[in-house]
Design an enzyme around this catalytic site. Structure first.
Site, mmCIF file in Angstrom:
data_model
loop_
_atom_site.group_PDB
_atom_site.id
_atom_site.type_symbol
_atom_site.label_atom_id
_atom_site.label_comp_id
_atom_site.label_asym_id
_atom_site.label_seq_id
_atom_site.Cartn_x
_atom_site.Cartn_y
_atom_site.Cartn_z
ATOM 1 N N ASP A 75 0.834 -1.213 0.000
ATOM 2 C CA ASP A 75 0.000 0.000 0.000
ATOM 3 C C ASP A 75 0.864 1.257 0.000
ATOM 4 O O ASP A 75 2.047 1.224 0.349
ATOM 5 C CB ASP A 75 -0.982 0.009 1.183
ATOM 6 N N GLU A 137 -0.021 -1.140 5.734
ATOM 7 C CA GLU A 137 1.111 -0.731 6.569
ATOM 8 C C GLU A 137 1.013 0.748 6.883
ATOM 9 O O GLU A 137 1.326 1.188 7.984
ATOM 10 C CB GLU A 137 2.439 -1.019 5.848
#
Ligand SMILES: [Zn+2]
Length: 387
Positions: A75, A137
């Site tokens: 991400d 994350e």
């Protein structure tokens, strides 16, 4: 042969997927699965409960304990409101730099790992090389936990976890942990002329806030004399607060958020115990006033610190690959702390610089990928030697 061109092509594909944390990362995961399928690698998808995001755990080589995990998050942070001069989802080369969201943080490292997958697969590996590609994350390191659980449950027991966050290929050995909470207090509105008829959410918030301030002061007062961190102590700050509607109305609602940066060795739960004890006191006052009254505490981020371990397998291994013997600690949290909490030896080292992460016109210098090729070639040699 892994060439710069191959890494760049993979990076271009990865950047083209808008994997901003609020979106699904499944199209990227599916592409990586397709990319690895011809290599005969074992790939396990660990999908989130909503079925819209997934971790991908890949094993190249034998199904035996040990080996190394190359860890990266898929991400990226949003580009909303940022003054980009290139299109964030197109890899653009300009002046020796590759521009695009995630180039530095941290699709560059993932591209490097993928570019070497064919080399790993063609080798007679004694121990496996794993890829651990996570989601979420950037929103509190929450996504990786089920993958770490799976790695533990399946007995993979990697000797080394290499987290490729941007460090300019220096070795980062430690970072603080992060806790981030949102607190919502609901009281009962009443005219200020008779406070007995209601309960001010703001007044109750003040009780909780003063406990947090006391914790913050105590942390600073007991700062360790020696530390690699600056500041050396665990910090606690209250970043936002909102509540109330008028000076003559007891506030029905008050919200605030606070952020804790724990030094390695600090037990965040123990640190916050006085706060949660006060939350119970406030609850016991508010809850009898009605079903809408009470306190909600929502933990938005929970990443444990990474403690320095100079003699760990990960430290020693990455230092031989990079030749870096300095001691550095990071001001940001990574998934390395979670791997270490699960009992694995973890270290942070990867291409690019954190200064470019999360910025408009995020870039990765091509020279960082060239250094990466040198380091990964050494890595391959160490695998050939049976490391
Ligand atoms: Zn990152």
């Amino acid at each position: 042969m892994t060439t710069l061109g191959k890494i760049r092509d993979i990076l271009a594909r990865l950047v083209a997927f808008d994997t901003t944390s609020r979106h699904s990362n499944l199209p990227l995961i599916a592409w990586v699965e397709d990319f690895l399928r011809p290599l005969g690698a074992s790939a396990v998808r660990l999908t989130n409960p909503e079925g819209v995001k997934a971790n991908l755990w890949v094993r190249i080589g034998p199904d035996v304990p040990g080996g190394i995990v190359l860890s990266g998050h898929t991400d990226v942070v949003p580009v909303d409101g940022q003054p980009w001069t290139t299109s964030p989802w197109d890899l653009v080369e300009r002046g020796g730099r590759l521009y695009g969201r995630g180039t530095c943080d941290m699709k560059g490292f993932i591209a490097l790992a993928l570019a070497y997958a064919e080399t790993f697969a063609a080798m007679k590996l004694a121990k496996p090389v794993h890829f651990a590609f996570s989601f979420d994350e950037e929103v509190g390191c929450a996504g990786v936990e089920p993958m770490i659980d799976a790695i533990v449950a399946r007995g993979a027991d990697p000797a080394i976890v290499w987290v490729g966050e941007p460090t300019g290929w220096t070795v980062l050995s430690a970072h603080k942990g992060i806790r981030d909470y949102e607190v919502r207090i609901t009281g009962k509105a009443a005219h200020s002329s008779d406070p007995r008829l209601g309960a001010s959410a703001i007044h109750e918030a003040v009780e909780l806030l003063s406990v947090l301030r006391a914790i913050a002061r105590a942390c600073e007062a007991s700062a360790p004399a020696h530390s690699d961190f600056n500041p050396s102590w665990t910090t606690l700050t209250i970043g936002m607060i909102a509540g109330g509607t008028a000076s003559n109305i007891l506030a029905r609602e008050c919200r605030f958020v606070f952020d804790v940066r724990t030094s390695p060795g600090t037990d965040a739960d123990a640190l916050l115990a006085p706060f949660f004890a006060e939350v119970e006191k406030v609850r016991s006052r508010l809850e009898p006033l009605g079903p809408e009254c009470g306190v909600h505490v929502h933990k938005r981020a929970d990443a444990p610190p990474l403690r320095i371990d100079r003699d760990s397998a990960a430290e020693r291994f990455i230092r031989t690959l990079t030749g870096d013997n300095g001691v550095k600690v990071a001001a940001f949290a990574t998934e390395a702390g979670q791997f270490q909490r699960a009992g694995f030896s973890a270290v942070i080292c990867g291409p690019g610089f954190i200064e470019q992460a999360h910025q408009p016109d995020e870039f990765l210098a091509i020279s960082e990928l060239e250094k990466g090729i040198v380091i990964f070639d050494r890595f391959v040699k160490s695998l050939e030697a049976g490391a």
